[in-house]
Design an enzyme around this catalytic site. Structure first.
Site, short mmCIF file in Angstrom:
data_model
loop_
_atom_site.label_atom_id
_atom_site.label_comp_id
_atom_site.label_asym_id
_atom_site.label_seq_id
_atom_site.Cartn_x
_atom_site.Cartn_y
_atom_site.Cartn_z
N SER A 64 0.77 -1.60 -0.27
CA SER A 64 -0.13 -0.16 -0.14
C SER A 64 0.60 1.15 0.20
O SER A 64 0.60 2.30 -0.01
CB SER A 64 -0.60 -0.02 1.03
OG SER A 64 -0.56 -0.18 2.47
N HIS B 259 -0.58 4.33 7.57
CA HIS B 259 -0.25 4.83 6.22
C HIS B 259 0.13 6.01 6.59
O HIS B 259 -0.13 6.71 7.34
CB HIS B 259 -1.17 4.68 5.11
CG HIS B 259 -1.41 3.66 4.39
ND1 HIS B 259 -2.95 2.95 4.92
CD2 HIS B 259 -0.90 2.18 4.48
CE1 HIS B 259 -2.74 0.91 4.39
NE2 HIS B 259 -1.07 1.04 4.12
N ASP C 282 -3.30 7.67 7.77
CA ASP C 282 -4.85 7.04 9.11
C ASP C 282 -3.78 5.76 9.71
O ASP C 282 -2.73 6.07 10.09
CB ASP C 282 -5.06 5.85 7.63
CG ASP C 282 -4.76 4.83 7.25
OD1 ASP C 282 -2.98 4.58 7.05
OD2 ASP C 282 -4.96 4.21 6.11
#
Ligand code: NAG
Ligand code: NAG
Ligand code: NAG
Ligand code: NAG
Length: 375
Positions: free
Chosen positions: A47, A336, A333
Site C-alpha cells: 500500500s 499509512h 491513517d
C-alpha cells in the site's frame, strides 16, 4: 486490554479488507517522456506504492488528490511515495496501475516508456501475507505480471534487435520496491521464531530481485521497512502510547539483513550489472518522529483520519474525523503516511548525501546517474 483488542482487530481488518503499445515504430530507442531522468519506472510492493491495483478506497482517502471525485486506491490523503519518486524523476505521477491498463494506455508502455505500477495494498514479501483477500496481487504475481508486460514489449519490437532495444530501456529504468510492513504486522499479531521469519523474508525478497534481474531489471530502488512500532495502530497497543520497541526492532533487524543481502547479490559476478539503492524509510520516519518540528510536522503519532485513541479505534472511513492541516501530520491513517511525509521522504532519499544515513550505498539520484558495464 479492551483497547488492545480493538487495535488488533482494526489492524487485522485493514489487512484483510485492504489486502486488496502498437506503433510500428521500428527499432529506434526513443528517449523517455520529455524531461524524465529514466525511460520508465516499474513499481512493486504494498500500500505504500499501490495506485489502484487493489481497487479504489472511498473518500476521505484521496481528499487532497486533484479531482478527487475519482478515488484512486492510494492509501493516502493525496499522492503516495511512488508518485513523489516519479515526480522527482520527471514524470507527472506514478505510472498507471497494471490492472487499469487498456490497449490505448499501453502503447507507450509497450515501447518501454513510462512504466507500470504493479503494487498492491495488503501484499507482503511473503505470498502468505494478506492472502485472505481475493483481490490481492502477491509479490510473485506482481513479478509475473511484469514478465507478461515484458513479453508483450518484446513482441511489439519483434526481432532480435528489438529485444536489444527493450533490454537497453529496461536496464536504464528504475525498479522500485517497497514492501515488508504487512509481513511484520502479521508476524507481530501471530509471532513465531524471528530467525526463521527473517530467513523466509530474505529468501523471498532475493528471489523476486533475481527474477526481475533475469527479465532485464538492473537498477533497483528499494525502500526498507519503516519503524512499524510507531504507526498509530501499533502505538495504540501500548498502554503508554509510546512506539513499540520490539516491533521497531523487528523491522530494524530485517532492514540490516536486507542491506547485507543486497550488497552480497550486487557483488556476485552472476548479478554484476545490478545496481541498487536502499532508501531508509526506517531512518526517515525515526528522524521525523524524533524532531517533528525540524521536519515540519506537528503530529507524528496520531492518524489524521480516524477516531478514538490515536485515531485508530474507528478506522478512517467516510464519516471519520479528518484533521484540518494534513501537511502537519506524519500519518494519514492508522498505518499509512500522509502525502506530506511521502514528498519529504522521497526528496531526502533522492538527493541527501549518503553520510546522513537515509540511503545506501548511494542515493536514488546517484543510482539513476550510474552507468554500468553493458553500455
Ligand atoms: C494463506 O497462507 C497460509 C499460511 O501459509 C496458508 O495456510 C493458506 O492456505 C493460504 N491461503 C490462501 C487462500 O492462499
Ligand atoms: C499482452 O498481450 C496480450 C495479447 O494481446 C493481452 O491480452 C495482454 O493484456 C497484454 N498484456 C500486457 C501486460 O500488456
Ligand atoms: C534528522 O536528519 C537531519 C539531516 O537531514 C539531521 O540534521 C538531524 O539532526 C536529524 N534529526 C534527528 C533528531 O536525528
Ligand atoms: C460511521 O459509519 C460506520 C459504518 O458505516 C458506523 O458503524 C459508525 O458507527 C459510524 N461512526 C460514526 C461516528 O458515526
Amino acid at each position: 486490554m479492551a483497547r488492545v483488542r480493538v487495535a488488533n482487530d482494526k489492524v487485522l481488518m485493514e489487512l484483510v479488507v485492504a489486502v486488496l503499445i502498437m506503433c510500428g515504430c521500428g527499432l529506434v530507442v526513443t528517449p523517455a517522456a520529455a524531461g524524465s531522468l529514466v525511460p520508465a519506472l516499474y513499481v512493486f510492493g504494498d500500500s505504500t506504492m499501490d495506485v489502484g491495483n487493489n481497487g479504489p478506497l472511498p473518500l476521505p482517502y484521496g481528499i487532497d488528490f486533484p479531482h478527487h471525485s475519482t478515488p484512486t486506491g492510494r492509501a493516502s490523503n493525496g499522492y503516495n511515495v511512488a508518485d513523489s519518486i516519479s515526480r522527482l524523476l520527471g514524470f507527472d505521477m506514478s505510472p498507471p496501475a497494471y490492472l487499469s491498463l487498456t490497449p490505448q494506455t499501453s502503447r507507450e508502455i509497450l515501447r518501454g516508456l513510462g512504466g507500470v505500477n504493479y503494487a498492491c495494498r495488503g501484499s507482503g514479501i511473503l505470498d502468505e501475507t494478506g492472502n485472505k483477500s481475493n483481490s490481492l496481487l502477491t509479490m510473485t504475481q506482481q513479478v509475473e505480471f511484469f514478465a507478461a508486460t515484458k513479453s508483450n514489449m518484446t513482441e511489439e519490437y519483434a526481432g532480435s534487435k528489438g529485444s536489444v532495444a527493450i533490454d537497453t530501456l529496461l536496464s536504464q529504468s528504475l525498479f522500485l520496491i517497497s514492501t515488508g510492513g504487512n509481513d511484520m504486522v502479521e508476524f507481530i499479531l501471530k509471532p513465531g521464531q524471528v530467525s526463521i521469519f527473517y530467513a523466509q523474508l530474505l529468501s523471498s525478497y532475493t528471489k523476486h530481485v533475481q527474477t526481475l534481474y533475469s527479465l532485464g531489471a538492473r537498477r533497483f530502488g528499494i525502500l526498507d521497512v519503516p519503524p512499524i512500532g510507531c504507526v498509530p495502530a501499533i502505538r495504540a497497543m501500548s498502554p503508554t502510547g509510546e512506539c513499540v520497541g520490539l516491533a521497531n526492532a523487528l523491522a530494524k533487524g530485517f532492514n540490516y539483513l536486507l542491506g547485507v543481502r543486497m550488497a552480497r547479490l550486487a557483488a556476485d559476478p552472476e548479478w554484476s550489472e545490478m545496481t541498487y539503492s536502499i532508501g531508509s524509510s526506517y531512518n526517515l520516519v525515526t528522524n521525523f518522529t524524533a524532531d517533528p518540528e525540524a521536519a515540519g510536522f506537528r503530529d507524528v503519532a496520531t492518524a489524521c483520519c480516524g477516531d478514538g485513541r490515536f485515531g485508530v479505534e474507528r478506522w478512517c472511513q467516510a464519516n471519520s474525523t479528518v484533521c484540518e492541516n494534513r501537511n502537519d501530520h506524519l500519518y494519514w491513517d492508522g498505518l499509512h503516511s500522509s502525502q506530506a511525509t511521502a514528498d519529504k521522504g522521497a526528496a531526502i532519499i533522492f538527493a541527501t548525501p549518503v553520510e546522513f544515513g537515509f540511503a545506501a550505498p548511494v542515493n536514488f539520484k546517484q543510482l539513476i546517474s550510474s552507468t554500468h558495464a553493458l553500455f
